[in-house]
Design a protein around this motif. Structure first.
Motif, PDB file in Angstrom:
ATOM      1  N   ALA A 203      50.435  37.767  28.409  1.00  0.00           N
ATOM      2  CA  ALA A 203      50.215  37.516  29.832  1.00  0.00           C
ATOM      3  C   ALA A 203      48.743  37.214  30.065  1.00  0.00           C
ATOM      4  O   ALA A 203      47.876  37.967  29.609  1.00  0.00           O
ATOM      5  N   GLU A 204      48.474  36.114  30.757  1.00  0.00           N
ATOM      6  CA  GLU A 204      47.108  35.721  31.075  1.00  0.00           C
ATOM      7  C   GLU A 204      46.883  35.975  32.566  1.00  0.00           C
ATOM      8  O   GLU A 204      47.586  35.414  33.414  1.00  0.00           O
ATOM      9  N   ILE A 205      45.906  36.818  32.875  1.00  0.00           N
ATOM     10  CA  ILE A 205      45.698  37.324  34.227  1.00  0.00           C
ATOM     11  C   ILE A 205      44.281  37.002  34.691  1.00  0.00           C
ATOM     12  O   ILE A 205      43.337  37.075  33.901  1.00  0.00           O
ATOM     13  N   MET A 206      44.147  36.657  35.964  1.00  0.00           N
ATOM     14  CA  MET A 206      42.830  36.511  36.568  1.00  0.00           C
ATOM     15  C   MET A 206      42.824  37.363  37.833  1.00  0.00           C
ATOM     16  O   MET A 206      43.655  37.169  38.722  1.00  0.00           O
ATOM     17  N   GLY A 207      41.901  38.330  37.886  1.00  0.00           N
ATOM     18  CA  GLY A 207      41.936  39.286  38.986  1.00  0.00           C
ATOM     19  C   GLY A 207      43.199  40.113  38.907  1.00  0.00           C
ATOM     20  O   GLY A 207      43.477  40.745  37.880  1.00  0.00           O
ATOM     21  N   GLY A 259      38.231  39.635  37.323  1.00  0.00           N
ATOM     22  CA  GLY A 259      38.093  38.664  36.250  1.00  0.00           C
ATOM     23  C   GLY A 259      39.309  38.613  35.346  1.00  0.00           C
ATOM     24  O   GLY A 259      40.408  39.011  35.724  1.00  0.00           O
ATOM     25  N   PRO A 260      39.126  38.146  34.112  1.00  0.00           N
ATOM     26  CA  PRO A 260      40.266  37.873  33.232  1.00  0.00           C
ATOM     27  C   PRO A 260      40.747  39.099  32.461  1.00  0.00           C
ATOM     28  O   PRO A 260      39.973  39.983  32.111  1.00  0.00           O
ATOM     29  N   LYS A 304      33.515  30.815  38.126  1.00  0.00           N
ATOM     30  CA  LYS A 304      33.333  30.850  39.579  1.00  0.00           C
ATOM     31  C   LYS A 304      33.271  32.288  40.088  1.00  0.00           C
ATOM     32  O   LYS A 304      32.465  32.613  40.961  1.00  0.00           O
ATOM     33  N   LEU A 305      34.108  33.158  39.530  1.00  0.00           N
ATOM     34  CA  LEU A 305      34.025  34.570  39.909  1.00  0.00           C
ATOM     35  C   LEU A 305      32.678  35.151  39.504  1.00  0.00           C
ATOM     36  O   LEU A 305      32.064  35.921  40.256  1.00  0.00           O
ATOM     37  N   VAL A 306      32.217  34.794  38.315  1.00  0.00           N
ATOM     38  CA  VAL A 306      30.949  35.312  37.790  1.00  0.00           C
ATOM     39  C   VAL A 306      29.768  34.918  38.684  1.00  0.00           C
ATOM     40  O   VAL A 306      28.826  35.701  38.847  1.00  0.00           O
ATOM     41  N   ILE A 307      29.830  33.739  39.278  1.00  0.00           N
ATOM     42  CA  ILE A 307      28.718  33.289  40.124  1.00  0.00           C
ATOM     43  C   ILE A 307      28.977  33.571  41.606  1.00  0.00           C
ATOM     44  O   ILE A 307      28.247  33.083  42.477  1.00  0.00           O
TER      45      ILE A 307
END
Length: 412
Positions: A203-207, A259-260, A304-307
């Motif tokens: 599973a690939e998750i963002m947030g 993040g991821p 984009k989350l990082v910045i």
């Protein structure tokens, strides 16, 4: 003043370069900090500032980032690999930049601590024991019941991981881990786990959003060399929902959700069980496959989350994307590897990448370094994608000359 993205460390097989390229597309100046920049895939990229620094030394990294702030507007700091992601999160905290909770990252990277936290929240997973010496490993394997997985409590990329079917194999692998051949990143601690049998999913998750669920397969036991994967996995709505629900339970249990995150599963007779939670993006070529399958660029979303910007996780299309790793079939010296141009020209092939260069010594250890490269293809259907991929892989070949035997060395 130019806006910069600082990348801590690097990767050998592609993700570091993808982060550099995504940063440049966003108008950011990529700056990489690593102990040996020449080791990593981003080193030869254009217009990248590479700085040599001890990435295990937080104070040294703080000093270097402080020095860079005189020249650049540092928009964000991150890393693409496990071993650098924790210290990158500490730098974010120090400089008041967006990033994950350093404590959550560190406890997740310790697989025993991760198991304890998941167990306390009722997340389904294999039985496990922690062992500090050979006797404890042997007793743990007997308690759980053979076969078992024996692996370092801290590590990644299948390094030091082995399926042990017999008590003799348990002893043999424990001796390898504790006998000086295996390089430990921390004090030696061994995790002994029940062997969860069943189809593999990731599973690939963002947030807090499950963006994609894929499937994969491995080479023959006793090692777990990844051979390839496919997005999306062919799942029923119910199966997809169960994996997604367990994934979100993992985030809550481990304090993740910024993040991821990459979560690995086996679908056993009891349903999905968690093999491992990785507080980062999966390595290349998973981000490329997700992009091809759904039109979602996970690496750009992460940056984009990082910045401090909002990321876009909307799906733009639906395809099947599949990758195949090119795995060395013997130890020796790689004389040549070729066919990449012909393979890349096959309609539907999205990427052909070689990691190993001619005259490189190949010593297989049953981990990711056994891979010589990969091929990625995509199309509108699973059977068509598989056919495209096979056509491309058949065009690639290589030659490995076995190392000389002791007798041959003596004769020369």
């Amino acid at each position: 003043m130019a806006r910069a993205l600082i990348l801590i460390g690097g990767t050998i097989m592609g993700s570091g370069l993808l982060y550099v390229q995504a940063a440049q597309r966003l108008g950011l100046q990529p700056i990489t900090l690593s102990a040996d920049p020449t080791r990593y895939d981003h080193f030869a990229a254009k217009e990248v500032e590479s700085i040599r620094v001890d990435t295990d030394d937080l104070d040294a990294l703080i000093r270097e980032c402080s020095r860079l702030r005189a020249t650049y507007d540092i928009a964000g700091i991150t890393g693409a690999a496990d071993s650098f992601y924790a210290i990158a999160s500490k730098l974010c905290r120090h400089f008041d930049l967006p990033g994950p909770n350093p404590g959550a990252i560190e406890q997740c990277l310790d697989k025993y601590t991760q198991r304890q936290l998941l167990a306390a929240s009722g997340v389904p997973m294999p039985a496990y024991r922690l062992a500090a010496n050979a006797a404890e490993v042997k007793d743990s394997a007997a308690e759980i019941g053979l076969p078992v997985i024996v692996k370092p409590a801290v590590g990644s990329n299948s390094e030091g991981v082995r399926l042990c079917r017999t008590a003799d194999e348990v002893v043999e692998h424990t001796n390898y881990l504790l006998g000086g051949q295996y390089i430990w990143r921390s004090a030696p601690r061994i995790l002994v786990e029940e062997f969860a049998q069943g189809a593999y999913y990731t599973a690939e998750i963002m947030g807090n959003e499950v963006v994609a669920i894929g499937t994969g397969d491995f080479g023959p036991p006793p090692h777990f060399v990844y051979r390839g994967g496919t997005f999306p996995a062919l799942l029923s709505d119910h199966e997809h929902e169960r994996i997604a629900d367990v994934s979100l339970s993992c985030l809550r249990a481990l304090g993740l959700g910024w993040g991821p995150t990459n979560i690995e599963f086996r679908w056993t007779r009891d349903g999905p069980v968690v093999i491992e939670v990785n507080p980062r993006l999966a390595g290349s070529p998973t981000p490329q496959m997700v992009h091809l399958a759904y039109g979602v660029d996970l690496i750009t979303a992460h940056i984009k989350l990082v910045i401090g910007e909002e990321c876009d996780l909307r799906r733009r299309h639906s395809q099947t994307a599949t990758a195949r790793f090119l795995v060395a079939d013997r130890d020796g010296t790689l004389n040549w590897i070729g066919g990449n141009g012909e393979a890349a020209a096959v309609s539907g092939v999205a990427e052909v990448k070689f990691y190993a260069r001619p005259q490189t010594p190949i010593v297989r250890k049953g981990d990711y370094l056994d891979c010589l490269g990969h091929v990625v293809a995509a199309s509108s259907s699973h059977p068509r994608t598989e056919a495209i991929l096979q056509r491309a892989v058949d065009l690639i070949s290589w030659s490995i000359t076995p190392f000389p035997t002791p007798d041959e060395v003596t004769l020369t």
